[in-house]
Enzyme design. Sequence first.
Site, PDB file in Angstrom:
ATOM      1  N   HIS A 219     -25.080  44.012  16.810  1.00 23.62           N
ATOM      2  CA  HIS A 219     -27.139  44.452  16.521  1.00 23.62           C
ATOM      3  C   HIS A 219     -26.794  44.469  15.137  1.00 23.62           C
ATOM      4  CE1 HIS A 219     -30.281  46.640  16.897  1.00 23.62           C
ATOM      5  NE2 HIS A 219     -30.850  46.291  18.188  1.00 23.62           N
TER       6      HIS A 219
ATOM      7  N   GLU B  87     -30.410  39.711  15.152  1.00 22.65           N
ATOM      8  CA  GLU B  87     -28.506  40.245  16.545  1.00 22.65           C
ATOM      9  C   GLU B  87     -28.290  38.975  17.098  1.00 22.65           C
ATOM     10  OE1 GLU B  87     -30.823  43.494  18.615  1.00 22.65           O
ATOM     11  OE2 GLU B  87     -31.530  44.109  16.708  1.00 22.65           O
TER      12      GLU B  87
HETATM   13  O1  TA6 Z   1     -32.052  45.377  19.547  1.00 27.03           O
HETATM   14  C1  TA6 Z   1     -33.678  45.773  20.237  1.00 27.03           C
HETATM   15  C2  TA6 Z   1     -33.007  46.764  20.416  1.00 27.03           C
HETATM   16  O2  TA6 Z   1     -32.870  46.418  22.236  1.00 27.03           O
HETATM   17  C3  TA6 Z   1     -35.036  47.602  20.413  1.00 27.03           C
HETATM   18  O3  TA6 Z   1     -35.371  47.215  22.432  1.00 27.03           O
HETATM   19  C4  TA6 Z   1     -34.201  49.235  20.214  1.00 27.03           C
HETATM   20  O4  TA6 Z   1     -33.920  49.898  21.957  1.00 27.03           O
HETATM   21  C5  TA6 Z   1     -33.179  48.430  19.870  1.00 27.03           C
HETATM   22  O5  TA6 Z   1     -32.963  47.783  20.367  1.00 27.03           O
HETATM   23  C6  TA6 Z   1     -32.142  50.199  19.475  1.00 27.03           C
HETATM   24  O6  TA6 Z   1     -31.762  50.404  20.927  1.00 27.03           O
HETATM   25  P1  TA6 Z   1     -31.039  51.637  20.728  1.00 27.03           P
HETATM   26  O7  TA6 Z   1     -29.868  51.789  22.084  1.00 27.03           O
HETATM   27  O8  TA6 Z   1     -29.754  51.862  19.519  1.00 27.03           O
HETATM   28  O9  TA6 Z   1     -31.973  52.939  19.962  1.00 27.03           O
END
Ligand code: TA6
Length: 293
Positions: free
Chosen positions: A162, A267
């Site tokens: 991520h 990501e």
């Molecule tokens: O990767 C994108 C995502 O899935 C978004 O939908 C948002 O939820 C982001 O990840 C952040 O997620 P987190 O659990 O780190 O707040």
Amino acid sequence: VDIDEKRQTVSATLPNGDTVEVLLYGATVTSWKNGGGKTENVWVSEKAIWDGSKPVRGGIPIVFPNFGPPIKDHATSALPQHGFARNVRWEFLGSEKSESGTSSVKLDFGLYSSALPAKFREAWPLDFGLVYSVTLSEEGLRTIMTVRNEGSSAFEFQFLLHTYLRVNDISQTTINGLGSETYIDKVLNATKHEQTTPSLSITGEVDRAYIGVKQDTTSVLEGGSPRFDVIRDNLSDTVVWNPWIEKAKGMGDFAPQDGYKNMLCVEVGAIDGWQKLEGGDAWEGGQLIKSLL
Ligand code: TA6
């Protein structure tokens, strides 16, 4: 290589001054500087929590064994959003310096099912071993995960890195390499679309999962000139996320509030369906990020 017991970080520096820092909690890359250590390439929120009570908002959090909110009636149903890998302390397994040509240093981190906190072990009672390698070289930053099924029966998982890339100005940032690709748009109620333009600009909240992307490089440009190449290794999907104004405001650990102007998540992952791993087998996947400044 330096282990900072107080900050619980492991960092490495190349002879040319490039550096990488990894927080043992979540084995989260929290800094990667090239250009002789002058250019920070990852974005970390000023209100990121470093003490292990919540995943770090920024750097390169590891998503395993499920991407997004857990689905119902599945082995991962009782796990948190994005799984447990970014929520637990990993152990530092050691480092290796390159002998040949260009200098590089590899930092290895391990997470074993036997070391999982009870709440996660009970939620996902499968025997596994993860080894995560972070390699800093003049070519870029390579982060590769090896998943080993230590049990006798098969299990399935999703995996994603991520990555929060740091950009100077999101309004000057474009993303190439995803033209004509199919994506699930979470901003549009998870409907499926095709990107008709070769390049993507960010002018509002973007939360797109590009599935089965043909070629392996997603390029980030700033003001039209190349800034990052994110190259997938044995992964087929790329998520592009920017929370924009409202969603940034809605995250207590996201600071400064206008920080969405300086970050872009690209990501890489295997999140379309599930990777099945037979007992005793191993799987490997990850990325190479090139910082082109
Ligand atoms: O990767 C994108 C995502 O899935 C978004 O939908 C948002 O939820 C982001 O990840 C952040 O997620 P987190 O659990 O780190 O707040």
